[in-house]
Design a protein around this motif. Structure first.
Motif, PDB file in Angstrom:
ATOM      1  N   PRO A  57       0.943  -1.335   0.163  1.00  0.00           N
ATOM      2  CA  PRO A  57      -0.032  -0.002  -0.067  1.00  0.00           C
ATOM      3  C   PRO A  57       0.648   1.212   0.024  1.00  0.00           C
ATOM      4  O   PRO A  57       2.058   1.386   0.766  1.00  0.00           O
ATOM      5  CB  PRO A  57      -0.785   0.072   1.252  1.00  0.00           C
ATOM      6  N   SER A  58       0.359   2.411  -0.760  1.00  0.00           N
ATOM      7  CA  SER A  58       1.037   3.578  -0.659  1.00  0.00           C
ATOM      8  C   SER A  58       0.250   4.627  -0.618  1.00  0.00           C
ATOM      9  O   SER A  58      -0.382   4.736   0.804  1.00  0.00           O
ATOM     10  CB  SER A  58       1.790   3.769  -1.886  1.00  0.00           C
ATOM     11  N   ALA A  59      -0.330   5.371  -1.540  1.00  0.00           N
ATOM     12  CA  ALA A  59      -1.218   6.557  -1.571  1.00  0.00           C
ATOM     13  C   ALA A  59      -2.794   6.119  -1.263  1.00  0.00           C
ATOM     14  O   ALA A  59      -3.008   4.991  -1.729  1.00  0.00           O
ATOM     15  CB  ALA A  59      -1.160   7.503  -2.284  1.00  0.00           C
ATOM     16  N   VAL A  60      -3.405   7.014  -0.409  1.00  0.00           N
ATOM     17  CA  VAL A  60      -4.946   6.684  -0.364  1.00  0.00           C
ATOM     18  C   VAL A  60      -5.673   7.990  -0.902  1.00  0.00           C
ATOM     19  O   VAL A  60      -5.323   8.898  -0.626  1.00  0.00           O
ATOM     20  CB  VAL A  60      -5.347   6.759   1.277  1.00  0.00           C
ATOM     21  N   HIS A  61      -6.573   7.493  -1.592  1.00  0.00           N
ATOM     22  CA  HIS A  61      -7.485   8.909  -2.305  1.00  0.00           C
ATOM     23  C   HIS A  61      -8.909   8.627  -1.933  1.00  0.00           C
ATOM     24  O   HIS A  61      -9.572   7.618  -2.089  1.00  0.00           O
ATOM     25  CB  HIS A  61      -7.276   8.612  -3.783  1.00  0.00           C
ATOM     26  N   ILE A  62      -9.509   9.730  -1.705  1.00  0.00           N
ATOM     27  CA  ILE A  62     -11.046   9.554  -1.320  1.00  0.00           C
ATOM     28  C   ILE A  62     -11.640  10.456  -2.519  1.00  0.00           C
ATOM     29  O   ILE A  62     -11.220  11.563  -2.824  1.00  0.00           O
ATOM     30  CB  ILE A  62     -11.303  10.516   0.035  1.00  0.00           C
ATOM     31  N   SER A  69     -12.168   8.920 -10.263  1.00  0.00           N
ATOM     32  CA  SER A  69     -11.794   7.587 -10.391  1.00  0.00           C
ATOM     33  C   SER A  69     -10.880   7.189 -11.323  1.00  0.00           C
ATOM     34  O   SER A  69      -9.773   6.575 -11.516  1.00  0.00           O
ATOM     35  CB  SER A  69     -13.096   6.648 -10.095  1.00  0.00           C
ATOM     36  N   LYS A  70     -11.503   7.680 -12.527  1.00  0.00           N
ATOM     37  CA  LYS A  70     -10.832   7.455 -13.885  1.00  0.00           C
ATOM     38  C   LYS A  70      -9.174   8.030 -13.817  1.00  0.00           C
ATOM     39  O   LYS A  70      -8.140   7.277 -14.179  1.00  0.00           O
ATOM     40  CB  LYS A  70     -11.440   7.905 -15.080  1.00  0.00           C
ATOM     41  N   ALA A  71      -9.153   9.097 -13.315  1.00  0.00           N
ATOM     42  CA  ALA A  71      -7.717   9.616 -13.292  1.00  0.00           C
ATOM     43  C   ALA A  71      -6.922   8.653 -12.409  1.00  0.00           C
ATOM     44  O   ALA A  71      -5.686   8.728 -12.803  1.00  0.00           O
ATOM     45  CB  ALA A  71      -8.028  11.148 -12.479  1.00  0.00           C
ATOM     46  N   VAL A  72      -7.461   8.028 -11.397  1.00  0.00           N
ATOM     47  CA  VAL A  72      -6.515   7.481 -10.391  1.00  0.00           C
ATOM     48  C   VAL A  72      -6.009   6.173 -11.334  1.00  0.00           C
ATOM     49  O   VAL A  72      -4.923   5.787 -11.505  1.00  0.00           O
ATOM     50  CB  VAL A  72      -7.202   7.026  -9.207  1.00  0.00           C
ATOM     51  N   HIS A  73      -7.057   5.560 -11.570  1.00  0.00           N
ATOM     52  CA  HIS A  73      -6.957   4.120 -12.341  1.00  0.00           C
ATOM     53  C   HIS A  73      -6.101   4.237 -13.441  1.00  0.00           C
ATOM     54  O   HIS A  73      -5.359   3.185 -14.136  1.00  0.00           O
ATOM     55  CB  HIS A  73      -8.085   3.762 -12.716  1.00  0.00           C
ATOM     56  N   SER A  74      -6.082   5.408 -14.095  1.00  0.00           N
ATOM     57  CA  SER A  74      -5.377   5.675 -15.432  1.00  0.00           C
ATOM     58  C   SER A  74      -3.947   5.599 -15.180  1.00  0.00           C
ATOM     59  O   SER A  74      -3.041   5.391 -16.057  1.00  0.00           O
ATOM     60  CB  SER A  74      -5.741   7.039 -16.404  1.00  0.00           C
ATOM     61  N   ARG A  75      -3.240   5.518 -14.117  1.00  0.00           N
ATOM     62  CA  ARG A  75      -1.709   5.525 -13.839  1.00  0.00           C
ATOM     63  C   ARG A  75      -1.275   4.239 -13.931  1.00  0.00           C
ATOM     64  O   ARG A  75       0.015   3.963 -13.760  1.00  0.00           O
ATOM     65  CB  ARG A  75      -1.756   6.124 -12.254  1.00  0.00           C
ATOM     66  N   GLY A  76      -2.128   3.186 -14.013  1.00  0.00           N
ATOM     67  CA  GLY A  76      -1.645   1.841 -13.998  1.00  0.00           C
ATOM     68  C   GLY A  76      -1.098   1.098 -12.796  1.00  0.00           C
ATOM     69  O   GLY A  76      -0.477   0.150 -12.964  1.00  0.00           O
ATOM     70  N   GLN A  77      -1.148   1.861 -11.881  1.00  0.00           N
ATOM     71  CA  GLN A  77      -0.940   1.094 -10.556  1.00  0.00           C
ATOM     72  C   GLN A  77      -1.900   0.180 -10.031  1.00  0.00           C
ATOM     73  O   GLN A  77      -3.212   0.231 -10.261  1.00  0.00           O
ATOM     74  CB  GLN A  77      -0.770   2.303  -9.441  1.00  0.00           C
ATOM     75  N   LEU A  84     -17.845   3.393  -0.920  1.00  0.00           N
ATOM     76  CA  LEU A  84     -18.767   3.405   0.178  1.00  0.00           C
ATOM     77  C   LEU A  84     -20.263   4.062   0.091  1.00  0.00           C
ATOM     78  O   LEU A  84     -20.994   3.553   0.672  1.00  0.00           O
ATOM     79  CB  LEU A  84     -18.071   4.547   1.028  1.00  0.00           C
ATOM     80  N   SER A  85     -20.433   4.716  -0.993  1.00  0.00           N
ATOM     81  CA  SER A  85     -21.666   5.165  -1.614  1.00  0.00           C
ATOM     82  C   SER A  85     -21.609   5.525  -3.020  1.00  0.00           C
ATOM     83  O   SER A  85     -20.482   5.609  -3.641  1.00  0.00           O
ATOM     84  CB  SER A  85     -22.148   6.564  -0.814  1.00  0.00           C
ATOM     85  N   ARG A  86     -22.796   5.907  -3.730  1.00  0.00           N
ATOM     86  CA  ARG A  86     -22.665   6.342  -5.080  1.00  0.00           C
ATOM     87  C   ARG A  86     -21.817   7.415  -5.248  1.00  0.00           C
ATOM     88  O   ARG A  86     -21.315   7.647  -6.467  1.00  0.00           O
ATOM     89  CB  ARG A  86     -24.048   6.473  -5.257  1.00  0.00           C
ATOM     90  N   ASN A  87     -21.515   8.259  -4.579  1.00  0.00           N
ATOM     91  CA  ASN A  87     -20.777   9.538  -4.445  1.00  0.00           C
ATOM     92  C   ASN A  87     -19.387   9.470  -3.976  1.00  0.00           C
ATOM     93  O   ASN A  87     -18.566  10.343  -3.886  1.00  0.00           O
ATOM     94  CB  ASN A  87     -21.397  10.577  -3.989  1.00  0.00           C
ATOM     95  N   GLN A  88     -19.291   8.379  -3.258  1.00  0.00           N
ATOM     96  CA  GLN A  88     -17.812   8.329  -2.495  1.00  0.00           C
ATOM     97  C   GLN A  88     -17.046   6.779  -2.574  1.00  0.00           C
ATOM     98  O   GLN A  88     -17.674   6.003  -2.130  1.00  0.00           O
ATOM     99  CB  GLN A  88     -17.898   8.631  -1.156  1.00  0.00           C
ATOM    100  N   THR A  89     -15.899   7.101  -2.943  1.00  0.00           N
ATOM    101  CA  THR A  89     -15.106   5.860  -3.143  1.00  0.00           C
ATOM    102  C   THR A  89     -13.560   6.000  -2.528  1.00  0.00           C
ATOM    103  O   THR A  89     -13.050   7.129  -2.710  1.00  0.00           O
ATOM    104  CB  THR A  89     -14.966   5.307  -4.694  1.00  0.00           C
ATOM    105  N   VAL A  90     -13.139   5.108  -1.716  1.00  0.00           N
ATOM    106  CA  VAL A  90     -11.612   5.165  -1.204  1.00  0.00           C
ATOM    107  C   VAL A  90     -10.962   4.440  -2.105  1.00  0.00           C
ATOM    108  O   VAL A  90     -11.239   3.006  -2.176  1.00  0.00           O
ATOM    109  CB  VAL A  90     -11.712   4.590   0.187  1.00  0.00           C
ATOM    110  N   VAL A  91      -9.927   4.607  -2.870  1.00  0.00           N
ATOM    111  CA  VAL A  91      -9.278   3.974  -3.651  1.00  0.00           C
ATOM    112  C   VAL A  91      -7.731   3.873  -2.936  1.00  0.00           C
ATOM    113  O   VAL A  91      -7.029   4.913  -2.615  1.00  0.00           O
ATOM    114  CB  VAL A  91      -8.845   4.529  -4.944  1.00  0.00           C
ATOM    115  N   VAL A  92      -7.362   2.822  -2.550  1.00  0.00           N
ATOM    116  CA  VAL A  92      -5.797   2.488  -1.921  1.00  0.00           C
ATOM    117  C   VAL A  92      -4.925   1.939  -3.145  1.00  0.00           C
ATOM    118  O   VAL A  92      -5.115   1.009  -3.714  1.00  0.00           O
ATOM    119  CB  VAL A  92      -5.732   1.793  -0.924  1.00  0.00           C
TER     120      VAL A  92
END
Length: 428
Positions: A57-62, A69-77, A84-92
């Motif tokens: 684990p490294s960075a945590v994004h809310i 979400s797309k911006a985080v996943h596009s990094r290829g990590q 958590l809800s329709r409007n909130q996701t925690v990405v580790v």
């Protein structure tokens, strides 16, 4: 054909022979019915990789919008997403860890999966036809992370990263925030683990626990896929020990460490025991013919001199028609495939009469003792200590039940689940 050297030769890296251990699927007696091919086989050897592929684990994004979400996943990590809800996701996010190797297990045949596992039915057959019963094994079921340096500790985690390097826990998944702030969760049907004490010399069964996505250990849920997690098992670890069992809800895997395998019997040793038993020339008391166990690679089809046993008393005979009973009443607990009841000619006890098969998966043996006992009702033969250990080891079954099974074919065992074999020596 299986050769006595059964240690997954194709998986051995030429320059780096460090072996972490092996995962063996219970119920296949040495190989899948259709043969071991590629990533789909009955056992999987874990070797130190030429290049570390572990992650940590490294960075945590809310995140509050799909665009984030797309911006985080596009990094290829690699990442784990907790919705958590329709409007909130925690990405580790996870970054490279050059001190560990990661191996992934699941039903999927996609490239991130190292060891493809399908459901094991009660007779040691593969669950190939999803129209008969949908698989309960997750496509990306779990991952094993091994330390590249001594003592080469292997730890298990629920869920595996998919082809987009993501683990996704949706709104309905069981998940929570721990007191230290990090997110965690459980997979739908869970990954259960049992660590025995003292395996294999003096094995004592441990408690079955559930492993979380982040590798923490919890008491079991009320039912397999219940919405509420069990209590945190403080002080317990996800580190696998020699003899640890991993249940994926459809298949149970046995972990043997590299060190444990060096002390375990080999297929060559089991073959020597078979030859020694045959050399004693056991005889059928009725037909007066000499019995012989078939060689291990051929031990899947009945042969003329195959030994048979009366499961009520343990007397070993050849195949004959003496003592057939007219009624076809089956005893409860004899399991599926129980045969018509027969009367033993030696002691007159009545019960099932089945062929004997030598157990030819060395990893499940707890010692190298003589093949003196058989599991009931399937007739697989092994050492006394091996038979008694597995007959006293309940494995998860269904949503919240447990039952002992034969480690060679997964047949549900009766009570006590084993019988001592009584061979008749030659008359001369």
């Amino acid at each position: 054909m299986n050769s006595p050297k059964r240690d997954g030769d194709d998986d051995v890296p030429v320059k780096d022979p460090v072996k972490y251990g092996e995962l063996v699927i219970l119920g296949y007696n040495g190989s899948l019915p259709s043969g071991d091919r590629g990533r789909r086989k009955s056992r999987f050897a874990l070797y130190r990789r030429a290049k570390a592929n572990g992650v940590k684990p490294s960075a945590v994004h809310i995140l509050n919008t799909p665009q984030d979400s797309k911006a985080v996943h596009s990094r290829g990590q690699h990442s784990i997403s907790f919705t958590l809800s329709r409007n909130q996701t925690v990405v580790v996010e996870y970054c490279h860890d050059n001190s560990t190797d990661m191996f992934q297990i699941g039903r999927s045949t996609e490239s991130p999966i190292d060891f493809v596992v399908t459901d094991t039915s009660g007779g040691g057959t593969e669950g190939d036809d999803p129209s008969i019963a949908p698989s309960t094994i997750s496509r990306f079921a779990c991952r094993v992370v091994c330390e590249r340096n001594p003592p080469y500790t292997a730890r298990i985690y629920a869920a595996g990263f998919d082809s987009s390097k993501n683990i996704f826990l949706g709104e309905k998944a069981t998940k929570w925030k721990n007191p230290d702030g990090h997110m965690d969760g459980l997979t739908t049907n869970g990954v259960l683990v049992m660590h025995p004490e003292g395996f294999p010399q003096d094995p004592k069964q441990g408690l079955w626990r559930e492993i979380s996505v982040c590798g923490d250990v919890y008491a079991l849920r009320e039912t397999r896929s219940g919405p509420n997690r069990g209590k945190l098992a403080e002080g317990e670890s996800s580190a696998l020990r020699d003899g640890s069992l991993v249940d994926l809800c459809g298949a149970t895997l046995l972990w043997r460490t590299g060190e444990g395998l060096m002390r375990a019997p080999t297929l060559r040793h089991l073959e020597a025991l078979r030859q020694e038993l045959n050399a004693s020339r056991p005889q059928c008391p009725v037909g007066l013919s000499t019995l012989a166990f078939p060689s291990l690679p051929r031990s899947h089809s009945l042969e003329e001199r195959q030994p048979w046993v009366y499961l009520t008393c343990g007397h070993v005979h050849g195949r004959h028609d003496w003592g057939q009973r007219s009624e076809r009443v089956e005893d409860p607990g004899e399991g599926e495939g129980s045969t018509k009841r027969r009367e033993c000619p030696l002691c007159r006890s009545v019960g099932p009469y089945v062929p004997l098969w030598l157990g030819s998966e060395p990893a499940v043996y707890v010692d190298a003792g003589a093949p003196t006992h058989a599991f009931v009702p399937c007739g697989h033969v092994c050492s006394e200590r091996t038979a008694k250990y597995w007959a006293e080891t309940p494995l998860p079954h269904g949503t919240h039940a447990f039952r002992p099974v034969c480690p060679f074919c997964s047949a549900a065992l009766g009570t006590p689940g084993w019988i001592r074999l009584i061979f008749q020596g030659p008359i001369d």
